[in-house]
Design an enzyme around this catalytic site. Sequence first.
Site, short mmCIF file in Angstrom:
data_model
loop_
_atom_site.label_atom_id
_atom_site.label_comp_id
_atom_site.label_asym_id
_atom_site.label_seq_id
_atom_site.Cartn_x
_atom_site.Cartn_y
_atom_site.Cartn_z
N PRO A 17 22.68 12.86 3.50
CA PRO A 17 21.41 13.03 4.23
C PRO A 17 20.78 11.75 4.79
O PRO A 17 19.71 11.32 4.36
CB PRO A 17 20.51 13.68 3.18
N CYS A 18 21.40 11.19 5.79
CA CYS A 18 20.87 9.98 6.41
C CYS A 18 19.54 10.24 7.12
O CYS A 18 18.76 9.32 7.36
CB CYS A 18 21.88 9.35 7.36
#
Length: 150
Positions: free
Chosen positions: A115-116
């Site tokens: 989850p950047c």
Amino acid sequence: MGFISFHSPVGDLSIAENDNLIVSIDWGWGSLEEKTPLLEEAKNQIAAYFNGKLKKFDLPILSPGTAYQQQVWEFLQTIPFGTTKSYSELAKIIGGSARSIGNANAANPIPIIIPCHRVIGKRTLGGYSGGEGIKTKEYLLNIEKLFNTP
């Protein structure tokens, strides 16, 4: 190597797997699908994520990158659903600079699962290289905010 494409709320997504490991998620529609049980499971988990029914992915992944990128991507997976960290916070924890954290995020081969989008700037959302850029990042963060109930 398996490959599957499907529609999502943030556009068409294509997932690839190799040796029973998810290796990439890209925006767009691929032409040569080769479905596998793992890809079907990844598709189902992503659909559950978008429906607020999944807050943590449970998929085997392989994200090729430098040692530093690997370190950043591993840390990203510890940021809880519905929360964010700033680029500079991560730089203090992991080392490097806010820019190096941003560069590692931009190179993330498995967005959403890694989850950047949960990494933001001090005053802005920062950048996002997937889908429609910032609009996609904002959408992902809003979904998590909406479904982030105890």
